[in-house]
Design a protein around this motif. Structure first.
Motif, mmCIF file in Angstrom:
data_model
loop_
_atom_site.group_PDB
_atom_site.id
_atom_site.type_symbol
_atom_site.label_atom_id
_atom_site.label_comp_id
_atom_site.label_asym_id
_atom_site.label_seq_id
_atom_site.Cartn_x
_atom_site.Cartn_y
_atom_site.Cartn_z
ATOM 1 N N PRO A 187 -71.944 64.631 -25.835
ATOM 2 C CA PRO A 187 -73.011 63.399 -25.993
ATOM 3 C C PRO A 187 -72.316 62.210 -25.100
ATOM 4 O O PRO A 187 -70.984 61.997 -24.978
ATOM 5 C CB PRO A 187 -72.910 63.135 -27.518
ATOM 6 N N LEU A 188 -73.268 61.534 -24.771
ATOM 7 C CA LEU A 188 -72.909 60.232 -23.756
ATOM 8 C C LEU A 188 -72.659 58.985 -24.838
ATOM 9 O O LEU A 188 -73.514 58.561 -25.381
ATOM 10 C CB LEU A 188 -74.099 59.780 -22.855
ATOM 11 N N SER A 189 -71.511 58.854 -24.886
ATOM 12 C CA SER A 189 -70.800 57.724 -26.090
ATOM 13 C C SER A 189 -71.510 56.212 -25.483
ATOM 14 O O SER A 189 -71.704 56.015 -24.259
ATOM 15 C CB SER A 189 -69.641 57.883 -26.269
ATOM 16 N N ALA A 190 -71.555 55.441 -26.371
ATOM 17 C CA ALA A 190 -71.601 54.062 -25.975
ATOM 18 C C ALA A 190 -70.657 53.315 -25.075
ATOM 19 O O ALA A 190 -71.113 52.388 -24.353
ATOM 20 C CB ALA A 190 -71.893 53.138 -27.266
ATOM 21 N N THR A 191 -69.374 53.849 -25.342
ATOM 22 C CA THR A 191 -68.337 53.329 -24.575
ATOM 23 C C THR A 191 -68.398 53.966 -23.087
ATOM 24 O O THR A 191 -68.362 52.987 -22.011
ATOM 25 C CB THR A 191 -67.031 53.741 -25.223
ATOM 26 N N ASP A 192 -68.848 55.178 -22.906
ATOM 27 C CA ASP A 192 -68.980 55.697 -21.572
ATOM 28 C C ASP A 192 -70.170 54.994 -21.026
ATOM 29 O O ASP A 192 -69.906 54.550 -19.584
ATOM 30 C CB ASP A 192 -69.166 57.055 -21.606
ATOM 31 N N TRP A 193 -71.292 54.744 -21.799
ATOM 32 C CA TRP A 193 -72.318 54.240 -20.904
ATOM 33 C C TRP A 193 -71.896 52.740 -20.419
ATOM 34 O O TRP A 193 -72.576 52.273 -19.524
ATOM 35 C CB TRP A 193 -73.655 54.252 -21.936
ATOM 36 N N SER A 194 -71.450 52.048 -21.407
ATOM 37 C CA SER A 194 -71.023 50.641 -21.098
ATOM 38 C C SER A 194 -70.137 50.479 -19.743
ATOM 39 O O SER A 194 -70.453 49.301 -19.216
ATOM 40 C CB SER A 194 -70.510 50.015 -22.357
ATOM 41 N N SER A 195 -69.370 51.418 -19.715
ATOM 42 C CA SER A 195 -68.384 51.380 -18.477
ATOM 43 C C SER A 195 -69.153 51.640 -17.232
ATOM 44 O O SER A 195 -68.664 51.109 -16.036
ATOM 45 C CB SER A 195 -67.274 52.498 -18.571
#
Length: 423
Positions: A187-195
């Motif tokens: 899954p695409l985590s919130a942390t990865d997306w925010s980066s």
């Protein structure tokens, strides 16, 4: 009529088609799908690529299709169609049920839901799967482009005045890894997306600046110049202005943008499903806008190269310039062909490069004078007479060079002349 209305032999061919601005997701029995493709082929639709959905994507597509038609099992393929400047891009997603009877006659080809993406309808899920497929196809392997610009991006971006874009190859690697992880089931985590969330607008700017640089390069190749000057300018476009490498960098930058769009769609579906419909429409609009801009760019470049790379009948004696023009033209043609193939465009074949002769020049000049008739001795007519005389002198010069070479071909140190006669 549906499959349930027919005999057990299964004579009716039925598929569900999700048409989007770039192609179609087709779901159904394998034989029915092939019948649909054959009908497309007869209708003149050109397919740029075909991708079979596997795993969860295939399962969800077939299951959802069963809710809308009499399809309970089968395959799901995404077809990306070739585009031309004359092809109007749809801005919506259209869901159709396509039915062909036992005689090959199409008995149904109607929209199931003419609304764009009605809330709560399985159309939304199919549209999402189709968009993912379109984005995946737009981000296929481009190793050749990445390797070509590796270590050169800073220089190329400075040329294009896009040097604030950052590390283009680095961004591409990051986004590729994130999408690969997503496709593997992580899954695409919130942390990865925010980066990476802020990269979208930056990538848009980079793409547009690269494209603008290529447009300006085209504008620096005006028509009507002599062969030697055309050769010089085309050589600068290949070497000094690095047109081919900038085209490759544009491929990498656009693919990075599509990778980012893939992550954006995934993030919206998981975190903000109420905005999924508008995200799908926005992503399709972005794909269509960039493809249209690339088509215009390629068309302009090809038109310029067609004018620039060919000697006219009156330039038959420009042998050196002709060789240089053909060499530069071959290099740029290869770069454009790579770009066209990568972007899935429908472009006509290159016209062969003519090699005019003395006879062609004399015939062309004579035809122009004949077309003018036997009117008064105008300045234009006198200029044409001068052209004929120039053609004659050029022909004589070429003949003299050939004779000199033949006479001295057995003498030590003598070879074929490589001198361009300027009349």
């Amino acid at each position: 009529m549906t499959a349930s209305d027919t005999s057990p032999e299964g004579a009716v061919q039925e598929v569900l088609v999700v048409e989007d601005p770039h192609g179609a997701l087709v779901v159904g029995d394998q034989s029915a799908l092939e019948a649909f493709v054959a009908e497309w082929d007869r209708g003149g639709v050109e397919i740029a690529s075909r991708t079979e959905l596997i795993g969860d994507s295939r399962k969800r597509a077939v299951t959802t299709a069963a809710d809308l038609a009499t399809i309970s099992t089968g395959v799901a393929h995404y077809f990306r169609t070739k585009r031309t400047l004359d092809t109007g891009a749809r801005e919506t997603v259209v869901l159709r049920k396509w039915v062909q009877d036992r005689n090959g006659k199409i008995i149904e080809n109607s929209p199931i839901n003419p609304a764009l993406l009605a809330g709560g309808n399985p159309t939304l899920l199919l549209a999402t799967i189709a968009l993912r497929s379109a984005l995946a196809d737009s981000t296929r392997e481009i190793t050749a482009a990445v390797e070509r610009v590796e270590g050169k991006t800073d220089d190329l971006l400075r040329l294009a005045k896009a040097d604030r874009s950052g590390d283009v190859n680095g961004r591409h690697r990051v986004l590729s890894r994130m999408v690969a992880s997503l496709e593997a089931g992580t899954p695409l985590s919130a942390t990865d997306w925010s980066s990476v969330a802020a990269l979208g607008p930056d990538l848009e700017v980079t793409v547009e600046r690269l494209r603008d640089y290529l447009r300006r390069t085209v504008q620096d190749l005006p028509a009507g110049l002599p062969a030697d000057e055309r050769s010089e300018r085309l050589g600068k476009a290949v070497g000094e202005r690095r047109l081919g490498e900038v085209l490759r960098l544009l491929v990498v930058s656009e693919q990075s943008l599509y990778l980012w769009q893939r992550l954006r769609v995934e993030r919206t579906q998981s975190a903000e499903p109420e905005h999924l419909e508008q995200t799908i429409v926005s992503a399709h609009a972005t794909l269509a806008e960039h493809l249209s801009a690339d088509l215009r760019l390629v068309t302009d470049l090809r038109n310029v190269l067609a004018r620039y790379g060919s000697l006219t009948a009156f330039e038959f004696h420009r042998k050196v310039s002709g060789r240089r023009l053909r060499r530069h033209l071959s290099a740029l043609r290869a770069e454009l062909d790579y770009f066209v193939d990568t972007r899935g465009m429908q472009i006509s074949a290159w016209a062969p490069m003519p090699k005019p002769t003395v006879k062609d020049a004399i015939t062309a000049a004579g035809q122009v004078i004949a077309d003018r008739g036997r009117g008064a001795r105008t300045a234009s007519n006198r200029a044409l007479d001068a052209t004929l005389q120039g053609v004659g002198r050029a022909g004589g010069a070429v003949q003299q060079k050939a004779e000199q070479w033949r006479e001295g071909r057995h003498s030590p140190g003598r070879g074929a002349p490589d001198v361009e006669e300027e009349i």
